[in-house]
Enzyme design. Structure first.
Site, short mmCIF file in Angstrom:
data_model
loop_
_atom_site.label_atom_id
_atom_site.label_comp_id
_atom_site.label_asym_id
_atom_site.label_seq_id
_atom_site.Cartn_x
_atom_site.Cartn_y
_atom_site.Cartn_z
N GLU A 207 2.72 0.62 -8.11
CA GLU A 207 3.99 1.10 -7.66
C GLU A 207 4.01 2.24 -6.95
OE1 GLU A 207 4.79 -2.11 -9.27
OE2 GLU A 207 4.12 -0.84 -10.97
N ASN A 291 0.12 -6.97 -9.47
CA ASN A 291 0.62 -7.24 -8.26
C ASN A 291 0.16 -6.36 -7.18
OD1 ASN A 291 2.38 -5.03 -9.53
ND2 ASN A 291 2.85 -4.62 -7.36
N ASP A 333 6.23 -9.56 -7.17
CA ASP A 333 6.01 -8.69 -8.31
C ASP A 333 5.59 -9.32 -9.36
OD1 ASP A 333 5.25 -5.98 -9.36
OD2 ASP A 333 7.20 -6.26 -10.45
#
Length: 614
Positions: A207, A291, A333
């Site tokens: 992220e 991801n 995700d």
């Protein structure tokens, strides 16, 4: 630019009366054989629990059988002790040599309890003193998923990216190796795996646009033996002439570059923060990659190799042998880091149906909602069936191995997409399943969540969120938010299911006594019949349970069951992070589905140990 709301939501994610659930047991399981299917590499002869997953095959199966459906109702607490940490406790306690070891969330202390003495007193407490700044860049709470024991040493990872070896007898530090750079948003939350004299560790931080890797350290010295990146040129990914993926889409030169636009692979994610398995017969190491970054898929056209998939590698060199991508060009995700459980089953034909031939397989309940069965020698998909509500895809083509996406659920920048099922935490997130060779069922703790999502263009700035999506999660079909399911991989269907009010964010434990254990986010630790899901016993803890239960034989010869309580993680951030339930965007939209959790539990970590009365 990254929106201010997204920054706040991710920062919140990073940084009383108890309501009882109303689980419902589904149809009774069919008659099942009691003969065991084999699994590789178990170190369970003495009843210890040396690894977070118990064994190298990631089964989370205890061979102890003193606790049974007939007597588990008599199970009693024999010890409860606060850990001193307040955030999410996702770790599995480990047990070896008459000592129980506990790895806490940040500040990542390691506690050793003496099982040979009454009350299990504290032997020592190791404080690694990680950099406090790591708390500000940790995705999904400051969790730690456990330590590992081998050859008289305990191996621990810290949030700021250090790998540490500690003498199990004294708590004395033996070596320390720095692996990450928190200034880039790079952390470590996973439990290490120890095999063939090496410690295998991966990083977190997708992220933040952190590029993923798995590293192998020498267990004796902490020196780095090899590092395999998840994106970039073949030389970085350790792909060479021995790489033989089963499917055409995974063959080619430098796919870790060419399936990305420009230099986007350098911020491409694919982190390795889940589970690692090892088959000593095939001499293959298995692990999933997370991801791609950012979450907005329009910013990264292409399949985005080698993210959201599974690698098989040689543990001595890191050389890749095969790869399969669960979710090419991951749209939601979904990652690919969930556990790969190694078992041998009678699944042999090309279409995945049973033909009586036993073969080595890999069981993988993925976040995209499918339970995969792969030939672990080749990477061929033998079956892939939904185990939860799925609206985002239309199934897996077994001839090509390709996941077929539902076009109406594909994100488009600025356009809200409704009823995305599963939501971004997936049908099942990191919380590990357990396998019983007696019932030949996989016990899966998971979510029943959907979401509405809107994506937007975001920019990469080192050490800041790199997401590009706003989410609002909500209960899935039926209105409940969690399930605990038993899956038959040969019959390719659920044997039974228990519905829970909240997501089942704890790990599962299967035992040879045909009792299965798991915990709930509102603090119930439960035992159910492995064959039909009937609830047999439960115990209430002060804080919700997101830890991994284990079972071990104590020095006194008794079978014990232990679990950590301490609500938190992504699902429980509303409690552990003190988030405002009125802010539906907090914790990247998870708060929207968990507004009532603060009324059901409170934060605070503790270890709980149970046994039958003498």
């Amino acid at each position: 630019m990254v929106r201010a709301g997204a920054l706040l939501g991710l920062a919140l994610l990073l940084s009383s009366a108890w309501a009882q659930p109303a689980p419902q047991a589904a149809a009774t399981a069919p008659s099942l054989p009691s003969s065991a299917a084999t699994a590789p590499a178990r170190d369970d002869a003495d009843g210890d629990w040396p690894l977070a997953a118990h064994d190298l095959a990631n089964t989370r199966y205890s061979p102890l059988a003193d606790i049974t459906p007939d007597n588990v109702a008599r199970l009693q607490p024999v010890m409860e002790r606060a850990t001193g940490a307040q955030r999410g406790h996702e770790a599995a306690p480990i047990v070896a040599g008459g000592t129980l070891f506990i790895a806490t969330p940040y500040p990542n202390e390691l506690l050793a309890l003496d099982l040979t003495r009454p009350g299990f007193p504290l032997k020592w407490r190791f404080k690694p003193h990680p950099d406090a700044a790591a708390q500000g860049v940790a995705c999904c709470d400051v969790v730690n998923r456990g330590a590992a024991w081998a050859d008289g040493r305990v191996f621990l990872n810290t949030l700021d990216g250090q790998a540490i070896a500690v003498d199990a007898a004294s708590g004395r530090e033996l070596w320390r190796t720095k692996l990450t750079d928190i200034r880039r948003g790079e952390t470590i939350t996973m439990a290490p795996l120890v095999a063939r004299g090496k410690v295998f560790i991966g990083n977190s931080g997708g992220e933040y646009g952190v590029r993923g890797w798995l590293v192998a350290l020498d267990a004796a010295t902490g020196k780095e033996a090899w590092r395999a990146w998840s994106t970039g040129p073949d030389k970085d990914v350790l792909i060479g002439p021995s790489f033989k993926p089963f499917y055409e889409q995974d063959r080619g030169v430098n796919l870790g570059e060419s399936t990305w636009p420009g230099q986007a692979w350098k911020q491409g994610g694919g982190n390795v923060w889940g589970w690692v398995s090892y088959d000593p017969v095939l001499d293959l190491l298995y692990y999933g990659t997370a991801n791609p970054g950012p979450w907005n898929p329009e910013q990264r056209p292409g399949s985005n190799h080698w993210t959201s998939g599974v690698f098989a590698r040689r543990p001595d060199t890191g050389e890749a042998v095969w790869f399969y991508q669960w979710s090419p060009h991951d749209l939601h995700d979904y990652d690919g880091v969930n556990e790969n459980v190694l078992v041998d089953l009678p699944i042999g034909s090309k279409d995945g149906t049973a033909d009586g031939r036993t073969r080595p397989v890999l069981l993988h309940p993925d976040r995209n909602g499918y339970l995969y069965v792969l030939d672990r020698a080749t990477g061929q998909v033998l079956s892939a069936d939904p185990f939860a509500a799925v609206t985002t895809t239309l199934g897996v083509d077994l001839s090509s191995g390709r996941l077929r996406y539902e076009p109406s659920k594909a994100p488009r920048a600025g356009k809200p997409v409704r009823d995305i099922c599963p939501s971004s935490p997936g049908a099942k997130d990191w919380q590990p399943s357990a396998w019983s060779p007696r019932t030949r069922l996989l016990y899966i703790p998971h979510q029943n969540l959907c979401q509405d999502a809107t994506t937007y263009t975001t920019s990469y700035i080192a050490g800041t969120p790199y997401v590009g999506a706003d989410l609002h999660m909500k209960p899935g079909p039926g209105g409940h938010r969690g399930e605990f399911s038993a899956w038959d991989p040969v019959a390719r269907k659920k044997a039974w299911v228990i519905r829970e009010n909240f997501p089942v964010w704890s790990g599962a434990l299967a035992t040879a006594g045909d009792v299965v254990f798991y915990g709930t986010m509102d603090g119930w630790f439960k035992a159910v019949d492995a064959r039909n899901g009937r609830e047999l016993w439960k115990h209430k803890t002060a804080s919700g349970i997101i830890g991994q239960p284990v079972s071990f034989r104590g020095p006194d010869g008794r079978q014990y069951v232990a679990v950590l309580s301490g609500v938190g993680g992504w699902a429980g951030a509303i409690v552990s992070g003190g988030l405002d339930p009125r802010d539906s965007t907090a914790a990247k939209g998870f708060v929207n589905a968990m507004r009532d959790l603060p009324q059901a539990t409170r934060k605070g970590g503790a270890i709980h140990v149970f046994a039958l009365p003498r």
